[in-house]
Design an enzyme around this catalytic site. Structure first.
Site, PDB file in Angstrom:
ATOM      1  N   GLN A 217       0.901  -1.290  -0.009  1.00  0.00           N
ATOM      2  CA  GLN A 217      -0.069   0.016  -0.191  1.00  0.00           C
ATOM      3  C   GLN A 217       0.990   1.222  -0.084  1.00  0.00           C
ATOM      4  O   GLN A 217       1.898   1.485   0.794  1.00  0.00           O
ATOM      5  CB  GLN A 217      -0.923   0.034   1.239  1.00  0.00           C
ATOM      6  CG  GLN A 217      -2.138   1.082   1.072  1.00  0.00           C
ATOM      7  CD  GLN A 217      -1.764   2.291   2.004  1.00  0.00           C
ATOM      8  OE1 GLN A 217      -0.964   2.328   2.982  1.00  0.00           O
ATOM      9  NE2 GLN A 217      -2.411   3.331   1.644  1.00  0.00           N
ATOM     10  N   SER A 218       0.653   2.168  -0.772  1.00  0.00           N
ATOM     11  CA  SER A 218       1.388   3.466  -0.789  1.00  0.00           C
ATOM     12  C   SER A 218       2.617   3.165  -1.070  1.00  0.00           C
ATOM     13  O   SER A 218       3.051   2.573  -2.131  1.00  0.00           O
ATOM     14  CB  SER A 218       1.118   4.213   0.338  1.00  0.00           C
ATOM     15  OG  SER A 218       1.277   5.756   0.145  1.00  0.00           O
ATOM     16  N   SER A 219       3.615   3.699  -0.216  1.00  0.00           N
ATOM     17  CA  SER A 219       5.146   3.258  -0.350  1.00  0.00           C
ATOM     18  C   SER A 219       5.518   2.249  -0.388  1.00  0.00           C
ATOM     19  O   SER A 219       6.280   1.604  -0.993  1.00  0.00           O
ATOM     20  CB  SER A 219       5.731   4.187   0.610  1.00  0.00           C
ATOM     21  OG  SER A 219       5.566   3.817   1.852  1.00  0.00           O
ATOM     22  N   SER A 221       3.360  -0.131  -1.882  1.00  0.00           N
ATOM     23  CA  SER A 221       3.070  -0.436  -3.226  1.00  0.00           C
ATOM     24  C   SER A 221       4.395  -0.014  -4.119  1.00  0.00           C
ATOM     25  O   SER A 221       4.604  -1.016  -5.230  1.00  0.00           O
ATOM     26  CB  SER A 221       1.949  -0.053  -3.485  1.00  0.00           C
ATOM     27  OG  SER A 221       1.569  -0.183  -4.846  1.00  0.00           O
TER      28      SER A 221
END
Ligand SMILES: *[C@@H]1O[C@H](CO)[C@@H](O)[C@H](O)[C@H]1NC(C)=O
Ligand SMILES: *[C@@H]1O[C@H](CO)[C@@H](O)[C@H](O)[C@H]1NC(C)=O
Length: 336
Positions: A217-219, A221
């Site tokens: 998720q986010s960083s 990802s």
């Protein structure tokens, strides 16, 4: 309950004396928390690649989430992540939560259902697929102890998969960009060590080492997208799920050799005057109290007057300047 890992470590967990809400309800599944996957990154191992553990003959009390990696309370700018879901702040307490430089542990959440039990006993060949969750937090915050990300309800709803969540180093401890280091992307190497640990050990938790995927998720990802380039020829996992960022997301890498931010910290915490002597500089920085370093980075970032950040370094080993070119060369994992 005792589980025999392939390397003969004894892993214990218990539902008799619940140390946390994870164990409180019978239908919450079986959780194995606080399992170390690398030597504590302390002393000479600070700013160094992870060293996998020899855990043969070790008795692990896998009962509670252990401290998260070093980070600091993120209050601003005010947004949903620090006002509502508290993703950036551990424990859901709108504070930093428990943290320690000694943080390289993981948790495994497994469902307990009649179908799972019968599968496990009737056929050892039928194992559950595994999701390895790589949390976000801008390469600065995050951990297993973010309440809404705990997978307890998820695994009990599907009753058909296992979730593994590691802690990994971030910020200056994960991506120091310090002079003289052979590896700068230590957080990335932590993630790799976790995948290798899962490959070797997840069968002991009824997981299928041939069916593991990374979910970021986010960083997190961005990290797993880059992972498909850095480890393209030996991915270990069979798929990735990228949520809210990719390797193309801009502004989260640093050029190799750009060591100004690290040196700025060093000069401010008592390691000034080393000039070109990177060995001396690193030796000094490895003796400074980790909380002094963490507090200083927080102070500078919170003041917001200087450009100052610690993110993955484009080293052309794990992190590449031109990922489309790598893809054209076939140097990206071929996965669904
Ligand atoms: C968390 O702390 C920040 C900064 O002190 C504050 O603005 C915010 O309202 C708090 N959020 C909650 C849910 O308490
Ligand atoms: C941090 O690094 C950035 C990028 O090189 C640079 O622009 C900035 O001046 C540095 N800040 C400090 C305090 O060293």
């Amino acid at each position: 309950m005792l589980i025999l890992l392939p390397f003969l470590a004894l892993l214990t967990t218990s539902t008799a004396h619940p140390p946390s809400r994870e164990h409180a309800k019978a239908n919450d599944g079986l959780t194995f928390l606080g399992i170390p996957y690398a030597r504590p990154p302390l002393g000479d191992l600070r700013f160094a690649p992870p060293v996998p553990l020899d855990q043969s003959r070790v008795n692990i009390e896998a009962k509670a989430i252990l401290p998260s990696c070093l980070q600091y309370f993120t209050a601003s700018p005010a947004n949903a992540f620090n006002q509502d879901v508290l993703e950036y702040n551990l424990g859901g307490r709108n504070t930093t939560g428990h943290m320690n430089e000694d943080c390289l542990t993981l948790g495994v959440w497994t469902p307990t259902t009649s179908s799972h039990r019968s599968r496990a006993t009737e056929s050892h060949r039928k194992r559950l697929p595994v999701i390895i969750f790589i949390y976000g937090g801008g390469f600065s915050t995050g951990g297993q102890d973010v309440p809404y990300q705990k997978p307890t309800q998820w695994i009990q709803r599907t009753r058909d998969h296992i979730v593994l969540v590691p802690n990994f180093r971030s910020n200056i401890f994960g991506y120091p960009s310090a002079p003289g280091l052979a590896q700068q992307n230590l957080g990335t190497l932590n993630i790799r060590t976790v995948v290798e640990w899962a490959k070797a050990n997840i069968a002991a938790f009824s997981g299928d080492p041939e069916h593991m995927i990374l979910l970021g998720q986010s960083s997190g990802s961005m990290s797993i997208d880059w992972y498909t380039f850095g480890f393209y020829d030996d991915l270990i996992v069979t798929g990735v799920i990228e949520d809210s960022a990719t390797g193309f997301t801009e502004g989260f890498t640093r050029a190799e050799g750009d060591t100004y931010n690290f040196t700025y910290v060093a000069e401010s915490v008592g390691c000034a005057g080393y000039g070109e002597d990177s060995t001396g500089l690193l030796a000094c920085m490895r003796k400074v109290d980790a909380l002094v370093i963490n507090d200083f980075v927080e102070k500078v970032q919170r003041a917001g007057q200087l450009v100052f950040y610690f993110v993955p370094v484009v080293d052309e080993k794990l992190q590449f300047a031109n990922i489309p070119e790598r893809a054209l060369q076939g140097k990206q994992a071929k996965i669904a």
